[in-house]
Enzyme design. Structure first.
Site, PDB file in Angstrom:
ATOM      1  N   CYS A  64       0.823  -1.213   0.000  1.00  0.00           N
ATOM      2  CA  CYS A  64       0.000   0.000   0.000  1.00  0.00           C
ATOM      3  C   CYS A  64       0.851   1.254   0.000  1.00  0.00           C
ATOM      4  O   CYS A  64       1.704   1.450   0.878  1.00  0.00           O
ATOM      5  CB  CYS A  64      -0.927   0.003   1.217  1.00  0.00           C
ATOM      6  N   ARG A  67       0.016   4.706   3.093  1.00  0.00           N
ATOM      7  CA  ARG A  67       0.084   4.432   4.531  1.00  0.00           C
ATOM      8  C   ARG A  67       0.427   5.610   5.434  1.00  0.00           C
ATOM      9  O   ARG A  67       0.485   5.449   6.651  1.00  0.00           O
ATOM     10  CB  ARG A  67       1.075   3.281   4.775  1.00  0.00           C
ATOM     11  N   TRP A 237      -9.064   5.664   0.273  1.00  0.00           N
ATOM     12  CA  TRP A 237      -9.633   6.359  -0.886  1.00  0.00           C
ATOM     13  C   TRP A 237      -8.874   5.885  -2.116  1.00  0.00           C
ATOM     14  O   TRP A 237      -7.804   5.282  -2.012  1.00  0.00           O
ATOM     15  CB  TRP A 237      -9.556   7.879  -0.737  1.00  0.00           C
ATOM     16  N   GLU A 242      -5.519   3.618 -10.213  1.00  0.00           N
ATOM     17  CA  GLU A 242      -6.139   2.298 -10.003  1.00  0.00           C
ATOM     18  C   GLU A 242      -7.315   2.115 -10.961  1.00  0.00           C
ATOM     19  O   GLU A 242      -7.561   1.016 -11.473  1.00  0.00           O
ATOM     20  CB  GLU A 242      -6.653   2.174  -8.560  1.00  0.00           C
TER      21      GLU A 242
END
Ligand code: ARG
Length: 373
Positions: A64, A67, A237, A242
């Site tokens: 991720c 973070r 979010w 993506e």
């Protein structure tokens, strides 16, 4: 099911007390947990341990990029919820609370964990909101090709199907301890979506593209101190890429580059016109623009890359390693134009963390009986 790993519990409690001095001394809590495991085969986290454990599972997740805000994760403790109906209702509550007034808040809902001999509930969808993929006789797909198998499975289980658009929201498939899955439709008001337009190309809107605002991963197991929370949906979010560089662009997803390149008037007869690259940038411009226009939280890959390096620096300052998987952290477009590209990362695997567990199709749930439709 085996009893839980005492060493994993102890490691977690040490971490919790080291980072939370206000929680009091470690030793009495260690002895209490050891005794609880000895007598019951498992133990129960305090609300503070659960909140910390969920946040650190995010902090430790090497894939991720987002973070920096791990400490602000909203933790919805729903450990007493064990039934399929209860889980579905709380997933709806999660989606409503995760985007109040279109501002997305990183949120996790934690349901009952697995206990020795008694598994907790499971959510079989990959995310709470996903679009159906309908396989047509001519080999094409209406909707998201990634979910053709899942869609086929829920149809066999009795889902009548949506209205047949490219963006029909799939039902939730939830099972409780007894194992038989039940289906639940998400109410419209729980599914915030953004319709896509482009700031310069009016024709773009006529493509009829839309995407949901909250990516809520629901098929990962949250593991804290040896306890497995098999149902613990969580969301952050979106980062624009993506949607614009993967969901809409991958050839095994919506595969929109050819049509967009055509509408842009690009030369698609040769790779060397870089028509895919041009089209992908315009699509990503449209995604960010549309979310902004709708007032819905979204980040871009330049901002998020900078934030991530701030996060890495903060973690180092706190005396911790920040595990990161380069191949997931570097954005799918313009990698070298972001600072995260130009370095390597620590690859430690730390706990607490999120792990994948086998999905519904692997478990053969397509043949299970359905009671809930
Ligand atoms: N990439 C996934 C999707 O497009 C979502 C993964 C989680 N993303 C996030 N921003 N928290 O739906």
């Amino acid at each position: 099911m085996q009893e839980i790993d005492v060493a994993a519990a102890e490691d977690f409690l040490r971490l919790f007390h080291a980072e939370n001095p206000a929680a009091g001394p470690l030793e009495p809590r260690l002895r209490q947990v050891q005794m609880e495991i000895y007598t019951t085969g498992t133990y129960t986290h305090t609300p503070e341990e659960l909140t910390f454990g969920a946040r650190v599972a995010w902090r430790n997740n090497a894939r991720c990029i987002g973070r920096l805000y791990w400490h602000s994760l909203q933790v919805r403790d729903r450990r007493w919820v064990t039934t399929a109906e209860g889980v579905a209702a709380e997933c709806v509550g999660h989606l409503r609370e995760a985007a109040p007034a279109r501002k997305v808040r990183p949120t996790i809902t934690v349901f009952a964990p697995d206990r020795p001999g008694r598994p907790g509930p499971r959510i079989w969808n990959e995310q709470l909101i996903r679009y159906a993929g309908y396989a047509m006789d001519d080999g094409t797909v209406i909707g998201d090709p990634r979910y053709v198998d899942f869609t086929t499975m829920v149809r066999k289980l009795g889902w009548p199907g949506g209205s047949g658009t490219h963006f029909d929201v799939l039902p939730l498939l939830v099972s409780a301890a007894d194992g038989s899955p039940r289906m639940f439709t998400l109410p419209d008001d729980a599914v915030l979506e953004v319709e896509l337009t482009h700031p310069s190309y009016r024709w773009f809107a006529s493509l009829g593209l839309r995407w949901h605002a909250v990516p809520a991963i629901s098929n990962m197991c949250l593991e804290i101190g040896g306890i497995h929370y098999g149902a613990a949906p969580f969301n952050g979010w979106y980062m624009g890429t993506e949607i614009g560089a993967r969901n809409f662009a991958d050839i095994d997803r919506y595969d929109l580059m050819p049509i967009i390149a055509h509408l842009l008037g690009l030369d698609t007869t040769t790779d060397r016109s870089l028509w895919r690259d041009h089209a992908m940038v315009e699509l990503n411009v449209a995604v960010l623009h549309s979310f902004d226009q709708a007032g819905v939280t979204i980040t871009d890959h330049h901002t998020e890359s900078r934030r991530f390096l701030t996060h890495v620096a903060r973690e180092e300052k706190a005396g911790r390693v920040c595990p990161a998987d380069w191949s997931w952290i570097v954005p799918p477009i313009s990698g070298s134009a972001t600072p995260v590209f130009h370095r390597y990362y620590d690859e430690a695997e730390l706990k607490p963390n999120f792990a994948h567990h086998p999905d519904a199709l692997e478990r053969g749930l397509g043949h299970a009986s359905v009671t809930g439709w």
